[in-house]
Design a protein around this motif. Structure first.
Motif, PDB file in Angstrom:
ATOM      1  N   LEU A 104      -5.719   2.423  -1.363  1.00  0.00           N
ATOM      2  CA  LEU A 104      -6.592   3.144  -2.284  1.00  0.00           C
ATOM      3  C   LEU A 104      -6.370   4.652  -2.194  1.00  0.00           C
ATOM      4  O   LEU A 104      -6.458   5.355  -3.201  1.00  0.00           O
ATOM      5  CB  LEU A 104      -8.056   2.792  -2.014  1.00  0.00           C
ATOM      6  CG  LEU A 104      -8.426   1.337  -2.321  1.00  0.00           C
ATOM      7  CD1 LEU A 104      -9.862   1.055  -1.892  1.00  0.00           C
ATOM      8  CD2 LEU A 104      -8.218   1.022  -3.788  1.00  0.00           C
ATOM      9  N   THR A 105      -6.069   5.144  -1.002  1.00  0.00           N
ATOM     10  CA  THR A 105      -5.744   6.565  -0.855  1.00  0.00           C
ATOM     11  C   THR A 105      -4.424   6.886  -1.550  1.00  0.00           C
ATOM     12  O   THR A 105      -4.293   7.943  -2.174  1.00  0.00           O
ATOM     13  CB  THR A 105      -5.674   6.947   0.625  1.00  0.00           C
ATOM     14  OG1 THR A 105      -6.908   6.611   1.245  1.00  0.00           O
ATOM     15  CG2 THR A 105      -5.404   8.422   0.803  1.00  0.00           C
ATOM     16  N   ALA A 106      -3.456   5.991  -1.460  1.00  0.00           N
ATOM     17  CA  ALA A 106      -2.157   6.222  -2.099  1.00  0.00           C
ATOM     18  C   ALA A 106      -2.262   6.237  -3.620  1.00  0.00           C
ATOM     19  O   ALA A 106      -1.453   6.879  -4.290  1.00  0.00           O
ATOM     20  CB  ALA A 106      -1.158   5.147  -1.656  1.00  0.00           C
ATOM     21  N   MET A 107      -3.279   5.573  -4.143  1.00  0.00           N
ATOM     22  CA  MET A 107      -3.442   5.543  -5.602  1.00  0.00           C
ATOM     23  C   MET A 107      -3.851   6.906  -6.156  1.00  0.00           C
ATOM     24  O   MET A 107      -3.733   7.144  -7.351  1.00  0.00           O
ATOM     25  CB  MET A 107      -4.492   4.500  -5.986  1.00  0.00           C
ATOM     26  CG  MET A 107      -4.097   3.077  -5.665  1.00  0.00           C
ATOM     27  SD  MET A 107      -2.764   2.479  -6.677  1.00  0.00           S
ATOM     28  CE  MET A 107      -3.639   2.172  -8.186  1.00  0.00           C
ATOM     29  N   ARG A 108      -4.315   7.806  -5.315  1.00  0.00           N
ATOM     30  CA  ARG A 108      -4.684   9.154  -5.768  1.00  0.00           C
ATOM     31  C   ARG A 108      -3.461  10.019  -6.064  1.00  0.00           C
ATOM     32  O   ARG A 108      -3.572  11.038  -6.725  1.00  0.00           O
ATOM     33  CB  ARG A 108      -5.538   9.848  -4.712  1.00  0.00           C
ATOM     34  CG  ARG A 108      -6.870   9.201  -4.502  1.00  0.00           C
ATOM     35  CD  ARG A 108      -7.664   9.961  -3.475  1.00  0.00           C
ATOM     36  NE  ARG A 108      -8.955   9.316  -3.261  1.00  0.00           N
ATOM     37  CZ  ARG A 108      -9.797   9.677  -2.347  1.00  0.00           C
ATOM     38  NH1 ARG A 108      -9.516  10.685  -1.552  1.00  0.00           N
ATOM     39  NH2 ARG A 108     -10.942   9.050  -2.209  1.00  0.00           N
ATOM     40  N   TYR A 109      -2.317   9.629  -5.524  1.00  0.00           N
ATOM     41  CA  TYR A 109      -1.091  10.399  -5.719  1.00  0.00           C
ATOM     42  C   TYR A 109      -0.276   9.779  -6.849  1.00  0.00           C
ATOM     43  O   TYR A 109      -0.391   8.586  -7.128  1.00  0.00           O
ATOM     44  CB  TYR A 109      -0.260  10.409  -4.434  1.00  0.00           C
ATOM     45  CG  TYR A 109      -0.949  11.090  -3.289  1.00  0.00           C
ATOM     46  CD1 TYR A 109      -1.026  12.470  -3.226  1.00  0.00           C
ATOM     47  CD2 TYR A 109      -1.528  10.351  -2.266  1.00  0.00           C
ATOM     48  CE1 TYR A 109      -1.664  13.106  -2.177  1.00  0.00           C
ATOM     49  CE2 TYR A 109      -2.168  10.972  -1.213  1.00  0.00           C
ATOM     50  CZ  TYR A 109      -2.233  12.351  -1.171  1.00  0.00           C
ATOM     51  OH  TYR A 109      -2.869  12.972  -0.135  1.00  0.00           O
ATOM     52  N   PRO A 110       0.601  10.572  -7.470  1.00  0.00           N
ATOM     53  CA  PRO A 110       1.466   9.994  -8.505  1.00  0.00           C
ATOM     54  C   PRO A 110       2.394   8.942  -7.900  1.00  0.00           C
ATOM     55  O   PRO A 110       3.005   9.159  -6.856  1.00  0.00           O
ATOM     56  CB  PRO A 110       2.272  11.190  -9.017  1.00  0.00           C
ATOM     57  CG  PRO A 110       1.615  12.409  -8.493  1.00  0.00           C
ATOM     58  CD  PRO A 110       0.779  12.007  -7.325  1.00  0.00           C
ATOM     59  N   ILE A 111       2.457   7.793  -8.549  1.00  0.00           N
ATOM     60  CA  ILE A 111       3.265   6.689  -8.042  1.00  0.00           C
ATOM     61  C   ILE A 111       4.721   6.843  -8.461  1.00  0.00           C
ATOM     62  O   ILE A 111       5.628   6.632  -7.672  1.00  0.00           O
ATOM     63  CB  ILE A 111       2.709   5.335  -8.548  1.00  0.00           C
ATOM     64  CG1 ILE A 111       1.253   5.162  -8.140  1.00  0.00           C
ATOM     65  CG2 ILE A 111       3.548   4.176  -8.047  1.00  0.00           C
ATOM     66  CD1 ILE A 111       0.997   5.124  -6.672  1.00  0.00           C
ATOM     67  N   GLY A 112       4.955   7.213  -9.690  1.00  0.00           N
ATOM     68  CA  GLY A 112       6.324   7.319 -10.190  1.00  0.00           C
ATOM     69  C   GLY A 112       6.906   5.938 -10.414  1.00  0.00           C
ATOM     70  O   GLY A 112       6.198   4.969 -10.651  1.00  0.00           O
ATOM     71  N   GLY A 113       8.206   5.839 -10.318  1.00  0.00           N
ATOM     72  CA  GLY A 113       8.899   4.568 -10.471  1.00  0.00           C
ATOM     73  C   GLY A 113       9.940   4.433  -9.380  1.00  0.00           C
ATOM     74  O   GLY A 113      10.114   5.323  -8.545  1.00  0.00           O
TER      75      GLY A 113
END
Length: 141
Positions: A21-30
Protein backbone atom coordinates in the motif's frame (compact mmCIF):
# COMPACT_ATOMS: atom_id res chain seq x y z
CA UNK A 1 -4.68 -18.43 18.45
CA UNK A 2 -1.72 -20.54 19.46
CA UNK A 3 -0.66 -21.69 15.99
CA UNK A 4 2.81 -20.63 14.87
CA UNK A 5 2.20 -21.37 11.19
CA UNK A 6 -1.02 -19.34 11.06
CA UNK A 7 0.62 -16.44 12.90
CA UNK A 8 3.57 -16.58 10.50
CA UNK A 9 1.24 -16.35 7.49
CA UNK A 10 -0.79 -13.51 9.00
CA UNK A 11 2.41 -11.60 9.79
CA UNK A 12 3.66 -12.00 6.21
CA UNK A 13 0.33 -10.78 4.85
CA UNK A 14 0.37 -7.76 7.18
CA UNK A 15 3.94 -6.82 6.20
CA UNK A 16 3.19 -7.25 2.49
CA UNK A 17 0.08 -5.08 2.72
CA UNK A 18 1.97 -2.37 4.60
CA UNK A 19 4.72 -2.23 1.97
CA UNK A 20 2.38 -2.76 -0.99
CA UNK A 21 0.00 0.00 0.00
CA UNK A 22 2.93 2.34 0.63
CA UNK A 23 4.38 1.48 -2.79
CA UNK A 24 1.09 2.44 -4.42
CA UNK A 25 1.75 6.07 -3.45
CA UNK A 26 4.69 6.19 -5.86
CA UNK A 27 4.50 6.09 -9.66
CA UNK A 28 4.52 2.47 -10.79
CA UNK A 29 5.50 2.94 -14.42
CA UNK A 30 5.82 -0.14 -16.59
CA UNK A 31 8.30 -2.91 -17.13
CA UNK A 32 9.93 -0.95 -19.97
CA UNK A 33 10.34 2.15 -17.78
CA UNK A 34 9.87 1.24 -14.14
CA UNK A 35 8.84 3.82 -11.60
CA UNK A 36 10.03 3.91 -7.99
CA UNK A 37 6.97 1.96 -6.80
CA UNK A 38 7.24 -1.02 -9.14
CA UNK A 39 9.95 -3.03 -7.36
CA UNK A 40 8.47 -2.71 -3.84
CA UNK A 41 5.02 -3.51 -5.22
CA UNK A 42 6.31 -6.65 -6.93
CA UNK A 43 8.13 -7.80 -3.79
CA UNK A 44 5.03 -7.06 -1.68
CA UNK A 45 2.91 -9.06 -4.13
CA UNK A 46 5.20 -12.07 -3.91
CA UNK A 47 5.28 -11.78 -0.13
CA UNK A 48 1.48 -11.62 -0.07
CA UNK A 49 1.33 -14.79 -2.17
CA UNK A 50 3.72 -16.57 0.21
CA UNK A 51 1.67 -15.38 3.19
CA UNK A 52 -1.60 -16.63 1.72
CA UNK A 53 -0.03 -20.00 0.89
CA UNK A 54 1.33 -20.20 4.45
CA UNK A 55 -2.11 -19.45 5.90
CA UNK A 56 -3.75 -22.08 3.68
CA UNK A 57 -1.05 -24.61 4.55
CA UNK A 58 -1.52 -23.99 8.28
CA UNK A 59 -5.05 -25.36 8.01
CA UNK A 60 -3.79 -28.77 6.80
CA UNK A 61 -0.78 -29.41 9.01
CA UNK A 62 -0.47 -30.05 12.73
CA UNK A 63 -0.60 -26.97 14.95
CA UNK A 64 2.68 -25.89 16.48
CA UNK A 65 2.59 -23.85 19.67
CA UNK A 66 3.95 -20.34 19.49
CA UNK A 67 6.89 -19.51 21.69
CA UNK A 68 8.95 -16.38 22.13
CA UNK A 69 12.64 -16.62 22.88
CA UNK A 70 13.61 -13.19 24.18
CA UNK A 71 17.32 -14.05 24.00
CA UNK A 72 17.11 -14.83 20.28
CA UNK A 73 15.15 -11.65 19.59
CA UNK A 74 17.87 -9.71 21.41
CA UNK A 75 20.62 -11.47 19.43
CA UNK A 76 18.95 -10.64 16.10
CA UNK A 77 18.44 -7.01 17.11
CA UNK A 78 22.07 -6.85 18.24
CA UNK A 79 23.22 -8.24 14.88
CA UNK A 80 21.24 -5.56 13.03
CA UNK A 81 22.69 -2.84 15.26
CA UNK A 82 26.19 -4.25 14.72
CA UNK A 83 25.61 -4.24 10.96
CA UNK A 84 24.55 -0.61 11.08
CA UNK A 85 27.48 0.52 13.22
CA UNK A 86 30.14 -1.43 11.34
CA UNK A 87 28.73 -0.30 7.99
CA UNK A 88 28.85 3.29 9.16
CA UNK A 89 32.39 3.25 10.54
CA UNK A 90 34.17 0.58 8.44
CA UNK A 91 32.25 -0.57 5.35
CA UNK A 92 29.19 -2.57 4.42
CA UNK A 93 30.98 -5.79 3.45
CA UNK A 94 32.49 -6.09 6.92
CA UNK A 95 29.09 -5.12 8.34
CA UNK A 96 27.44 -8.01 6.49
CA UNK A 97 30.01 -10.47 7.80
CA UNK A 98 29.60 -9.22 11.38
CA UNK A 99 25.81 -9.39 11.10
CA UNK A 100 25.90 -13.01 9.92
CA UNK A 101 28.32 -14.11 12.64
CA UNK A 102 26.36 -12.41 15.43
CA UNK A 103 22.94 -13.55 14.16
CA UNK A 104 24.08 -17.17 13.96
CA UNK A 105 24.18 -17.29 17.77
CA UNK A 106 20.37 -17.28 17.68
CA UNK A 107 20.24 -20.54 15.72
CA UNK A 108 19.43 -23.97 17.09
CA UNK A 109 22.13 -25.77 15.16
CA UNK A 110 25.79 -25.98 16.07
CA UNK A 111 27.87 -22.85 15.41
CA UNK A 112 29.78 -23.23 12.15
CA UNK A 113 32.35 -20.72 10.91
CA UNK A 114 32.41 -22.28 7.43
CA UNK A 115 28.61 -22.05 7.11
CA UNK A 116 28.68 -18.42 8.29
CA UNK A 117 31.38 -17.56 5.75
CA UNK A 118 29.31 -19.14 2.96
CA UNK A 119 26.20 -17.21 3.99
CA UNK A 120 28.16 -13.96 4.29
CA UNK A 121 29.75 -14.53 0.86
CA UNK A 122 26.31 -15.07 -0.66
CA UNK A 123 24.95 -11.89 0.90
CA UNK A 124 27.99 -9.91 -0.25
CA UNK A 125 27.43 -11.23 -3.79
CA UNK A 126 23.80 -10.09 -3.65
CA UNK A 127 24.89 -6.66 -2.41
CA UNK A 128 27.50 -6.42 -5.18
CA UNK A 129 24.86 -7.38 -7.75
CA UNK A 130 22.55 -4.67 -6.41
CA UNK A 131 25.37 -2.15 -6.61
CA UNK A 132 26.89 -3.07 -9.98
CA UNK A 133 23.92 -4.42 -11.95
CA UNK A 134 21.03 -2.39 -10.55
CA UNK A 135 23.00 0.76 -9.79
CA UNK A 136 22.10 1.00 -6.10
CA UNK A 137 24.24 3.46 -4.13
CA UNK A 138 25.65 1.02 -1.55
CA UNK A 139 28.90 1.90 0.29
CA UNK A 140 30.27 -1.63 0.10
CA UNK A 141 33.96 -0.75 0.25
Amino acid sequence: MNDRNLARGLFLVAISLAFGLTAMRYPIGGFDRAGPGLFPLMVAGLLLLIGVITIMRSRFIRREPMEFNVRNIGVILASLCAFSLVSQFVNMIVGIVVMVFVASFAGKTRYSVVRNLKIAAGLVCVALAFQKLLGFNLPLY
